[in-house]
Design an enzyme around this catalytic site. Sequence first.
Site, mmCIF file in Angstrom:
data_model
loop_
_atom_site.group_PDB
_atom_site.id
_atom_site.type_symbol
_atom_site.label_atom_id
_atom_site.label_comp_id
_atom_site.label_asym_id
_atom_site.label_seq_id
_atom_site.Cartn_x
_atom_site.Cartn_y
_atom_site.Cartn_z
ATOM 1 N N HIS A 183 0.938 -1.179 0.008
ATOM 2 C CA HIS A 183 -0.039 0.121 -0.078
ATOM 3 C C HIS A 183 0.798 1.275 -0.009
ATOM 4 O O HIS A 183 0.170 2.380 0.045
ATOM 5 C CB HIS A 183 -0.958 0.058 1.238
ATOM 6 C CG HIS A 183 -2.157 -0.977 1.050
ATOM 7 N ND1 HIS A 183 -3.350 -0.495 0.448
ATOM 8 C CD2 HIS A 183 -2.386 -2.246 1.568
ATOM 9 C CE1 HIS A 183 -4.036 -1.433 0.456
ATOM 10 N NE2 HIS A 183 -3.610 -2.436 1.191
ATOM 11 N N LYS A 220 -9.356 13.375 4.266
ATOM 12 C CA LYS A 220 -8.401 11.998 4.275
ATOM 13 C C LYS A 220 -7.356 12.303 5.365
ATOM 14 O O LYS A 220 -7.303 13.225 6.138
ATOM 15 C CB LYS A 220 -7.738 12.134 2.963
ATOM 16 C CG LYS A 220 -6.676 13.180 2.445
ATOM 17 C CD LYS A 220 -6.281 13.056 1.039
ATOM 18 C CE LYS A 220 -7.388 13.080 0.162
ATOM 19 N NZ LYS A 220 -6.951 12.777 -0.836
ATOM 20 N N ARG A 221 -6.818 11.044 5.573
ATOM 21 C CA ARG A 221 -5.481 11.269 6.385
ATOM 22 C C ARG A 221 -4.424 12.506 6.452
ATOM 23 O O ARG A 221 -4.551 12.851 5.260
ATOM 24 C CB ARG A 221 -4.858 10.094 6.527
ATOM 25 C CG ARG A 221 -3.572 9.830 7.638
ATOM 26 C CD ARG A 221 -3.130 8.689 7.661
ATOM 27 N NE ARG A 221 -2.819 7.859 6.301
ATOM 28 C CZ ARG A 221 -1.691 7.916 5.591
ATOM 29 N NH1 ARG A 221 -0.620 8.549 6.473
ATOM 30 N NH2 ARG A 221 -1.234 7.618 4.519
ATOM 31 N N THR A 238 -8.937 5.798 -2.377
ATOM 32 C CA THR A 238 -10.211 5.510 -2.557
ATOM 33 C C THR A 238 -11.415 6.615 -2.213
ATOM 34 O O THR A 238 -12.429 6.396 -2.718
ATOM 35 C CB THR A 238 -10.504 4.171 -1.632
ATOM 36 O OG1 THR A 238 -10.156 4.514 -0.054
ATOM 37 C CG2 THR A 238 -9.982 3.071 -1.920
ATOM 38 N N LYS A 275 0.021 14.264 1.128
ATOM 39 C CA LYS A 275 -1.211 14.447 0.485
ATOM 40 C C LYS A 275 -1.585 15.985 0.360
ATOM 41 O O LYS A 275 -2.671 16.198 -0.589
ATOM 42 C CB LYS A 275 -2.462 13.857 1.374
ATOM 43 C CG LYS A 275 -2.215 12.368 1.692
ATOM 44 C CD LYS A 275 -3.331 11.648 2.521
ATOM 45 C CE LYS A 275 -3.050 10.187 2.650
ATOM 46 N NZ LYS A 275 -3.542 9.430 1.576
ATOM 47 N N LYS A 303 -15.040 7.665 -4.085
ATOM 48 C CA LYS A 303 -16.305 7.750 -3.401
ATOM 49 C C LYS A 303 -16.938 9.347 -3.674
ATOM 50 O O LYS A 303 -18.198 9.410 -4.067
ATOM 51 C CB LYS A 303 -16.166 7.859 -1.886
ATOM 52 C CG LYS A 303 -15.946 6.498 -1.414
ATOM 53 C CD LYS A 303 -15.321 6.889 -0.088
ATOM 54 C CE LYS A 303 -14.417 5.581 0.315
ATOM 55 N NZ LYS A 303 -13.454 5.474 1.711
#
Length: 840
Positions: free
Chosen positions: A378, A569-570, A677, A575, A681
Amino acid sequence: MQTQPPKQQDISINSNIKIEDDRTGMSLETLKRAFQDNLFYLQGKDSSNATLRDYYYALAYTVRDRLLHRFIKTSRTYQEQDVKVVSYLSAEFLMGRHLANNLLSLEMYDKMSQVVKDFDVDIEDLIEEEPDPGLGNGGLGRLAACFLDSLANLEMPAIGYGIRYEFGIFRQVLRDGWQGEVPDNWLMYGNPWEIARPEDTVEVGLGGHTEAHHDENGDYRVCWIPERKVKAIPYDTPVPGYKTNTANSLRLWKAEASQEFNFEAFNAGNYDRAVAEKMSSETISKVLYPNDNTPQGKELRLAQQYFFVAASLQDLIRIHLHKHPSLDNFCEKSAIQLNDTHPAVAVAELMRLLIDEHDIYWDKAWDITQKTLAYTNHTLMPEALERWSVSLFGKLLPRHLEIIYELNHRFLENVRVWFPDDDNLASQLSIIEEGGEKKVRMANLACVGSHAINGVAALHTSLLKKDTLKHFAKLWPEKFFNKTNGVTPRRWILMSNPKLAKLVTEKIGEDWLKDLDQMRGIEKYIDDPEFRQRWLAIKQENKAHLAAYIKKTRNIDVDVNSIFDVQVKRIHEYKRQHLAVLGIINLYNRIKQNPNTEVVPRTFIFGGKAAPGYFMAKLVIKLINSVAEVVNSDPDVKGRIKVVFLPNFSVSLGQKIYPAADLSEQVSTAGKEASGTGNMKFAMNGALTIGTLDGANIEIREEAGAENFFLFGLTAEEVYAKKSEGYDPMEYYQHNPELRNVINRIAKGHFSYGDEKLFKPIVDSLLYQDPYMLLADYQEYVDCQDRVSEAYQDREKWTKMSIINSARMGKFSSDRTIREYCKEIWGVEPMKIEIDAYSQ
């Protein structure tokens, strides 16, 4: 084992009268009676003094009764048919609330809505009463949950294995804009969906030493003498398929001491020592991801990983030997998937069980192990691949370290034979990292011990083979697979966005929920003005619902006609939540320079947790909230932009956010995100994406069409090229006046009451290091956001783009992903479950 509920005594006189079992019956009258009975006999309440929580439990147990009929029959069928079963080992299972999912899966939602309405209760209030299970944190755990949903939906024999965390990771609160962490006591009032199975308890050893000897046949044997043993007690949660009879199991392990109370120490007055073992053992299943910045935290985290792996493998072997005389065919009946490196110790543990506990010779045991295990990677970042110091590993798992050394020795001997001219290859492939402090490389262990290695997006898999795991790809190219992630449309459309699901079903039927490719059928309505109007109206309703939640929880008024620009998100530097913050500040600067400038209204919504020991991520959260405080209260802005951070992001909060988003920010540095992911969504619910060519963004753009995706930024190849050339972020700062103004506004304390030190770590990181290349992508990001604003002004065109994004997301159903795993890696087949009708 009983496979159907006990028959009730026949009290009917007329044989034509149909009598339903109160535990399985589905008529309105039976459900109402069952609900009342559960309220009275299980909660000890009636309608005169019942609370919402009492009603929730009465409803949950009513639903669970119907679910258990399927659950027990599913388990029995797998045993009787002796099928091959997938075992999904994961440190996280971010399941989300069970009640609504189970109501929809069992087709009970409308009837139970009517039942509770008769008690003057709204079923949505009862759904909100359920706490989110604290069993995961981010995409890894939510992926595992989606996979379990799809396995049941596709009627595939499967079981999930993990840890029953008592407190989850933490509940996030905001204190003066900073992340605060408080215990997530999600089990405070119990969990009606789980079933304790103390009869299947196993013991897990830790520490101690090994003793070698030769048995009566002269064969070399090793006995592990653990320093202590911990009991692993399983709790089963049924996972139903949507409108199927299949209900698979999620088995989670709770840690308890093998000796809970030292009576001798208590009598001697040493009360702490009397319960010391109990406290030490139970710590293992207390909290998800303990802070591993300390030696004690590292040891606990390794103990957690071994604990659930060891318990799960013992359980699988017990189940196998119940049906088979030996473990020789174990790999033919069990497919075990390692979800990232957290369960990678399974390679050594399965070998230990086969060799030491079941007297299987090394070569045979190794053949079984490799054919049984498969590994999902991952991450592309080498620093994120788990490595444990040999000293810690040997202290906690001495026998496993011996096995790993032997595995490594045999493996490297082969490598040297296969590639005699490549002296460097063996050191790169070695499970043991030499030089300085020796470490066990868990990704290498997983690669060596598995028959399949897969990435989770096309780009991710490609980069794994080219970079992160390139030496293993050179050695075993046939082991590598791509399995692009997916998410379940049952939770992320049907449950999260019921009005949209109803509109789609009205137009193309309901089969799309089990075959998301059928969503393309709504494209033919794209030029229908009425359909577009209904689509837009649903989006506006969802935005109004989220706006009300923002007002209630954050006391911020947001404009439902503004662009809902969302990044949840985290929180992590790669990110790049702070890239979005730079864009917000740039927009704010433009308004400050000309208060009458035309600005398409925006509501920027953030959410996500930072790891407790990750200072820079926490500082990004503080920056977001500090910018929000200034921007939201500045009269020059006049409400045209608002910034909101929603604390404690969770599955249930996500179900409110994804359907309301207009724009999904997926702005990670190209080559850093494995898949993502959340992007799926958002797109399924009609949000457009602004993003880089990273992770699954690439495939989403391919499916939706380049014209329906807002692309910016460097490619992965360009990122690598710039870094190899010697990337200098200061050049961008010096040559871009707008960027310079943005950075200077942060540096000079505009968002920190004049404190120039508060955000200095972020400023210094951007100007002198910028490891994730925000400044290189900044101008393209800002320009792309200008294109977003321009596009949003044409609401008809925007709505068409929204419809296309939803219609073309069939590839990103987790059903498709699981079909590929089943066919290409696990070799499992569907098994239809037949439920016996109730009869007297």
